[in-house]
Write an enzyme that holds these catalytic residues in place. Structure first.
Site, short mmCIF file in Angstrom:
data_model
loop_
_atom_site.label_atom_id
_atom_site.label_comp_id
_atom_site.label_asym_id
_atom_site.label_seq_id
_atom_site.Cartn_x
_atom_site.Cartn_y
_atom_site.Cartn_z
N HIS A 1 18.28 -8.18 -5.70
CA HIS A 1 17.84 -9.28 -6.57
C HIS A 1 18.68 -9.41 -7.84
CE1 HIS A 1 14.09 -9.44 -4.27
NE2 HIS A 1 13.76 -10.52 -4.93
N GLU B 1 12.74 -13.59 -9.23
CA GLU B 1 11.95 -14.47 -8.35
C GLU B 1 11.35 -15.64 -9.13
OE1 GLU B 1 9.33 -12.01 -5.99
OE2 GLU B 1 11.00 -11.67 -4.62
N ASP C 1 15.84 -7.20 4.69
CA ASP C 1 15.52 -6.81 3.33
C ASP C 1 14.01 -6.90 3.18
OD1 ASP C 1 15.78 -6.16 0.59
OD2 ASP C 1 15.91 -8.27 0.02
N SER C 2 13.49 -6.28 2.12
CA SER C 2 12.06 -6.42 1.83
C SER C 2 11.69 -7.88 1.60
CB SER C 2 11.71 -5.60 0.58
OG SER C 2 12.51 -6.01 -0.51
N CYS D 1 20.10 -3.26 -6.73
CA CYS D 1 19.01 -3.98 -6.07
C CYS D 1 19.55 -5.37 -5.76
CB CYS D 1 17.79 -4.06 -6.99
SG CYS D 1 16.48 -5.17 -6.38
N CYS E 1 18.75 -3.65 1.56
CA CYS E 1 17.69 -3.32 0.62
C CYS E 1 17.99 -1.93 0.09
CB CYS E 1 16.34 -3.34 1.32
SG CYS E 1 14.96 -2.75 0.30
#
Lengths: 275, 275
Positions: B190, B156, B14-15, B188, B77
């Protein structure tokens, strides 16, 4: 200084486009100078990365600017200035000017002697670079540093006046209540875009007398002093400006234009060699 | 398939760290498999970068995993899956599985036949990859895609339950009012961290019946099907897990642990060659 060096451009780099606020202040103060701006948009943001990685990216950016013959490198990125400035000046004769010391000096000039607050990225805050720069001038000054990781994405989203930005600013500035802070440094080149919301919340928390300082103007003055003291001002103008980015996503010109309208056109996409 | 290949690890990249939600789902579904996770934390986020840069970074990550002998690469991702999946499978015999098609299938399975909404990064939304994947199965299905660039930094920052996250979600989901959307894809990796706030706002805007789908479980099922259909399941377990990141800032283990508790320890810092 050789005439050829006087005619060379000033190189300015940042992790992204926020440093255009610094480039614009330099262009306003020194309209005859040529400017070469590099925004490392392929690796932005730097503020949440480790010092080792920030130093590596910064060295690559300096190498790119040196290859283009700049006479001076301005590090228009607080995170890089905080971690890497000493190391960047090594290994070459191009002088390097950062944003931290000029910002610290401007804050002390604006302050009425009370504590100073610094808003910055997590990397800048962890580095304690503003504390060190302030304490070099005034060892007893109280400094409150606050990491504000959501301010960069809010500025990039263009939510300068949005209620969300005010709410986020209230969360970040709440610890300043009762500290007597009289001056706040916007310790990241993105934050001037949110200055309206930050100022309003600072007035709520600290009263209407609190000063808000960003380093762009202070850096421009420092660059002018450096050019004068080394006899390296360009002889005639106006100077050309060139804008490079390492990644050019959709609307890069539009976002750049928010920071400096001159940068909304003619942005070139380049690769910076990563070592 | 050769026994040696069956024993090889599944590579997941993933990024950044969000893809750990996908890795965790694979580990739960396939506990005997060895997992090798790569988070490109030195270049995160990908969602705001140009397709060309995303493809370049993704190829570098795949090369890193191939060098370590993985039998399968899972692209955890959405932005990479949206831009680059075709190109990644080229130039090597390691199969590649992305998150978009499994997510699209899961959404259509959850939907009661109404329009589907996709929340994603600007890159994922601009690519229209979810629309294409949904229309491959159901060409007439209405799809509403919404770019939510602040969700990644909010996740994050750990503000899963914060009032700011609810306010941001209200802003992003407001255009869905009156659309009759019955299913929302968290497009996504996240976003599952913000699922509580997103669900609450979705109920306000679309009513309590709206389904919220993320692709982690769907990807794990796809991986299991692939291993079975190619006879490449590992013969005995439990499988080991290794975690690599390209930058290791402070608290990387703590942040990783938010996505998958197993990843909070033993993260290794590696360089991925950037070409």
């Amino acid at each position: 200084m050789l005439r050829e060096r006087r005619e060379a451009a000033i190189g300015v780099f940042d992790s992204g486009l926020g440093g255009l606020t610094v480039a614009a202040a330099i262009a306003e103060a020194l309209p005859d100078e040529e400017l070469l701006y590099l925004g490392d948009t392929a690796r932005v943001p730097y503020g949440t990365r480790s010092p080792a990685t920030v130093v590596r990216y910064a060295r690559n950016n300096v190498a790119f600017l040196r290859e283009r013959g700049v006479k001076l490198v301005v590090v228009a990125c607080n995170t890089v200035s905080a971690h890497a400035l000493g190391g960047l000046a090594d290994g070459g004769d191009t002088p390097v000017i950062g944003v931290i010391r000029p910002g610290a000096r401007a804050a002390l000039a604006a302050s009425r002697g009370g504590p100073v607050a610094v808003l910055g990225t997590p990397g800048t805050v962890r580095s304690r670079a503003y504390e060190y720069a302030i304490h070099e001038i005034d060892p007893d000054r109280a400094v409150h540093a606050i990491a504000c990781p959501l301010f960069v994405p809010l500025a990039e989203e263009g939510w300068s006046e949005h209620a969300v930005t005010t709410m986020v600013a209230r969360e970040y500035l709440a610890p300043l209540a009762g500290t007597g802070v009289d001056t706040i440094i916007l310790g990241c080149t993105h934050y001037p875009l949110l200055a309206g919301a930050i100022r309003a919340v600072a007035h709520e928390v600290l009263g209407p007398e609190v000063a808000i300082v960003d380093s762009a103007t202070a850096v421009a003055a420092e660059v002018a002093r450096f050019l004068d003291s080394t006899g390296s001002r360009r002889l005639a103008g106006p100077g050309a400006r060139r804008f490079y980015v390492t990644d050019a996503p959709d609307r890069v010109g539009e976002v750049a234009g928010r920071f400096w309208s001159a940068a909304s056109q003619g942005i070139e996409h380049v690769d910076v060699k990563v070592t």
